[in-house]
Design a protein around this motif. Structure first.
Motif, PDB file in Angstrom:
ATOM      1  N   SER A 100       0.791  -1.202  -0.002  1.00 47.18           N
ATOM      2  CA  SER A 100       0.186   0.028  -0.077  1.00 47.18           C
ATOM      3  C   SER A 100       0.654   1.249   0.074  1.00 47.18           C
ATOM      4  O   SER A 100       0.301   2.246  -0.258  1.00 47.18           O
ATOM      5  CB  SER A 100      -0.845   0.043   1.101  1.00 47.18           C
ATOM      6  N   ASN A 101       2.192   1.071   0.186  1.00 44.78           N
ATOM      7  CA  ASN A 101       3.038   2.566   0.106  1.00 44.78           C
ATOM      8  C   ASN A 101       2.788   3.278  -1.151  1.00 44.78           C
ATOM      9  O   ASN A 101       3.194   2.903  -2.401  1.00 44.78           O
ATOM     10  CB  ASN A 101       4.504   1.767   0.038  1.00 44.78           C
ATOM     11  N   PRO A 102       2.549   4.561  -1.106  1.00 45.03           N
ATOM     12  CA  PRO A 102       2.389   5.548  -2.020  1.00 45.03           C
ATOM     13  C   PRO A 102       3.318   5.578  -2.902  1.00 45.03           C
ATOM     14  O   PRO A 102       3.369   6.282  -3.670  1.00 45.03           O
ATOM     15  CB  PRO A 102       1.779   6.677  -1.436  1.00 45.03           C
ATOM     16  N   PHE A 103       4.836   5.326  -2.116  1.00 45.09           N
ATOM     17  CA  PHE A 103       5.795   5.677  -3.020  1.00 45.09           C
ATOM     18  C   PHE A 103       6.661   4.441  -3.450  1.00 45.09           C
ATOM     19  O   PHE A 103       7.761   4.325  -3.865  1.00 45.09           O
ATOM     20  CB  PHE A 103       6.823   6.447  -1.992  1.00 45.09           C
ATOM     21  N   SER A 104       5.833   3.379  -3.844  1.00 45.57           N
ATOM     22  CA  SER A 104       6.300   2.183  -4.421  1.00 45.57           C
ATOM     23  C   SER A 104       7.117   2.064  -5.460  1.00 45.57           C
ATOM     24  O   SER A 104       6.892   3.050  -6.398  1.00 45.57           O
ATOM     25  CB  SER A 104       5.175   1.273  -4.324  1.00 45.57           C
ATOM     26  N   LEU A 105       8.217   1.418  -5.607  1.00 48.51           N
ATOM     27  CA  LEU A 105       9.299   1.307  -6.888  1.00 48.51           C
ATOM     28  C   LEU A 105       8.343   0.471  -7.781  1.00 48.51           C
ATOM     29  O   LEU A 105       9.274   0.261  -8.697  1.00 48.51           O
ATOM     30  CB  LEU A 105      10.349   0.899  -6.513  1.00 48.51           C
ATOM     31  N   GLY A 106       7.466  -0.298  -7.507  1.00 47.46           N
ATOM     32  CA  GLY A 106       6.823  -1.193  -8.235  1.00 47.46           C
ATOM     33  C   GLY A 106       7.142  -2.797  -8.179  1.00 47.46           C
ATOM     34  O   GLY A 106       6.596  -3.559  -8.909  1.00 47.46           O
ATOM     35  N   PHE A 107       8.082  -2.845  -7.117  1.00 47.22           N
ATOM     36  CA  PHE A 107       8.377  -4.273  -6.605  1.00 47.22           C
ATOM     37  C   PHE A 107       8.586  -3.910  -5.200  1.00 47.22           C
ATOM     38  O   PHE A 107       8.837  -3.125  -4.437  1.00 47.22           O
ATOM     39  CB  PHE A 107       9.614  -4.620  -7.415  1.00 47.22           C
ATOM     40  N   THR A 108       8.672  -5.373  -4.615  1.00 46.81           N
ATOM     41  CA  THR A 108       9.022  -5.371  -2.981  1.00 46.81           C
ATOM     42  C   THR A 108      10.352  -5.064  -2.771  1.00 46.81           C
ATOM     43  O   THR A 108      11.247  -5.926  -3.063  1.00 46.81           O
ATOM     44  CB  THR A 108       8.308  -6.764  -2.373  1.00 46.81           C
ATOM     45  N   SER A 109      10.947  -3.978  -2.524  1.00 47.58           N
ATOM     46  CA  SER A 109      12.096  -3.631  -2.320  1.00 47.58           C
ATOM     47  C   SER A 109      12.859  -3.992  -0.923  1.00 47.58           C
ATOM     48  O   SER A 109      13.165  -3.477  -0.121  1.00 47.58           O
ATOM     49  CB  SER A 109      12.557  -2.038  -2.336  1.00 47.58           C
ATOM     50  N   ILE A 110      12.681  -5.387  -0.797  1.00 46.02           N
ATOM     51  CA  ILE A 110      13.461  -6.251   0.322  1.00 46.02           C
ATOM     52  C   ILE A 110      14.645  -7.085  -0.304  1.00 46.02           C
ATOM     53  O   ILE A 110      14.351  -8.141  -1.226  1.00 46.02           O
ATOM     54  CB  ILE A 110      12.599  -6.925   0.995  1.00 46.02           C
TER      55      ILE A 110
END
Length: 328
Positions: A41-51
Motif C-alpha cells: 500500500s506504500n504510495p511511494f512504491s518502486l513497483g516491486f517489493t524492495s526487500i
C-alpha cells in the motif's frame, strides 16, 4: 562460506520466512497486514517489493532479509526519492557471515541509475555498527523521552491551548502551509502519504489534531495509541518544528482529557533540540534510542562521515526536521 549465499530481491514465497523471522528477531505481532501496509500500500512504491534477501544455496531457504522502504524527502520546492532501511534480520544460524552488509551492497548495486538517491536508516544504537561496517555514515542521534501515566494525568493547565480533531486532508493543508515555505529537509507528507500513515496503520490508532493557541489556529499534531504487554502507550508522533516545544504543557493537558487509561507517554526527538529540553523540564526521562545512518546511492556522495547532495550536506542535523512518524 560467502559463496553459499545468493542475493536477490524478495519473492512472494518468501513471506512466511520473513514474517516468522521478524517475530523471532524484532517484532511480536508482525503479520501480513503489516507487510501489506508497508509495502503493497506504500504510495511511494518502486513497483516491486524492495526487500533484499540472502538465500542459502544448499537448502534454498532465505536466511537474511533487509527491507528498504521507498519514501520521499522534501526541502522547499525540491523533492527526491530515498530508501529507508527498516525491518530486517539474519537467521541465528547464519550470522557472522557478513550477510547484512551484503544485502546493503546488493541494494546499492541494483539501484544504480534508478530514482532512489539515498539510503537513510534509523538504527538502534547497539545495531548501528553493522551499518557502519557496510559503509554508511553515522550522522546524528534521536532520543526517546518518556513520562509515566500518573505524571501525565497530573498536567492540568492548558495555558491557552486547544486541540481539535481533524481529518488527514485538513492535516495535509496545515502541513503544506508550512512545507511550501520551509527549506528544512523532511519526509514529504503528500496527501496520499498522510492517508497511508493515518488510516492505513494496522497496529496503531492514529488521530491528527489542529493545535490552537489563544484562540488562533497555530499548527497540528498527530498522536497514536498502541497496547503492548498490558500497557497503553500514547506517542506524539508528528508535529511541526518550533510549535510543539512552547505549547507542550498545554498539549499534554488537553491530551489527558481526550485519552484515558494511558500508562506511558512518549515524545521522541532529535538529541538536544528544543522539544527534548521542553520535555525534560516537564519530568520526561530522555534516553538514547536511534542512530541515524546515511549511504549515497545516486546523485549523492559521501566524504568521511558527511553525505552531500550537490552543495547540501544531508548529514547536517540542523538541516532536518524529523518526527517519530517518519520512522518505519
Amino acid at each position: 562460506m560467502s559463496d553459499e549465499y545468493n542475493l536477490r530481491w524478495f519473492r512472494e514465497d518468501d513471506l512466511k520466512w520473513y514474517i516468522e523471522g521478524l517475530n523471532k528477531a524484532l517484532w511480536s505481532e508482525y503479520d501480513e497486514k503489516v507487510f501489506n501496509w508497508k509495502f503493497r500500500s506504500n504510495p511511494f512504491s518502486l513497483g516491486f517489493t524492495s526487500i533484499a534477501v540472502a538465500e542459502h544455496v544448499p537448502t534454498g531457504v532465505p536466511v537474511a532479509f533487509n527491507s528498504f522502504l521507498p519514501m520521499e524527502v522534501k526541502a522547499g520546492g525540491t523533492v527526491f526519492t530515498v530508501l529507508q532501511g527498516c525491518d530486517g534480520f539474519v537467521d541465528e544460524g547464519h550470522r557472522r557471515q557478513g550477510l547484512f552488509q551484503r544485502t546493503i551492497r546488493f541494494m546499492v548495486d541494483e539501484m544504480r541509475g534508478g530514482s532512489p538517491e539515498l539510503l537513510i536508516g534509523f538504527n538502534l544504537v547497539e545495531a548501528a555498527g553493522a551499518a557502519h561496517k557496510a559503509g554508511s555514515a553515522l550522522t546524528y542521534d534521536m532520543d526517546k523521552c518518556t513520562l509515566g501515566g500518573d505524571a501525565f494525568y497530573g498536567l492540568r493547565d492548558r495555558v491557552g491551548v486547544e486541540l481539535e480533531p481533524i481529518s488527514a486532508e485538513q492535516c495535509h493543508r496545515l502541513y503544506e502551509g508550512w512545507a511550501n515555505d520551509c527549506e528544512l529537509l523532511h519526509f514529504h507528507r503528500s496527501l496520499s502519504c498522510l492517508r497511508w500513515r493515518i488510516h492505513g496503520n494496522p497496529v496503531r490508532r492514529i488521530q491528527p489534531y489542529r493545535l490552537v493557541r489563544r484562540g488562533e489556529p497555530d499548527s497540528y499534531i498527530v498522536v497514536d495509541e498502541v497496547e503492548e504487554n498490558g500497557r497503553l502507550y500514547l506517542t506524539v508522533n508528528d508535529y511541526l518544528p518550533d510549535h510543539l516545544d512552547v505549547a507542550l504543557p498545554g498539549v499534554l493537558a488537553c491530551l489527558n482529557e481526550l485519552h484515558s487509561g494511558v500508562t506511558d507517554v512518549e515524545v521522541d526527538t532529535l538529541r538536544d533540540e528544543s522539544l527534548e529540553k521542553a520535555s525534560t523540564r516537564l519530568g520526561f526521562t530522555a534516553s538514547p534510542w536511534l542512530k541515524v545512518i546515511m549511504k549515497p546511492i545516486n546523485n549523492t556522495v559521501q566524504r568521511g562521515e558527511a553525505v552531500y547532495r550537490g552543495g547540501m550536506e544531508l548529514s547536517d542535523v540542523k538541516r532536518w526536521h524529523l518526527t517519530p512518524s517518519d520512522i518505519f
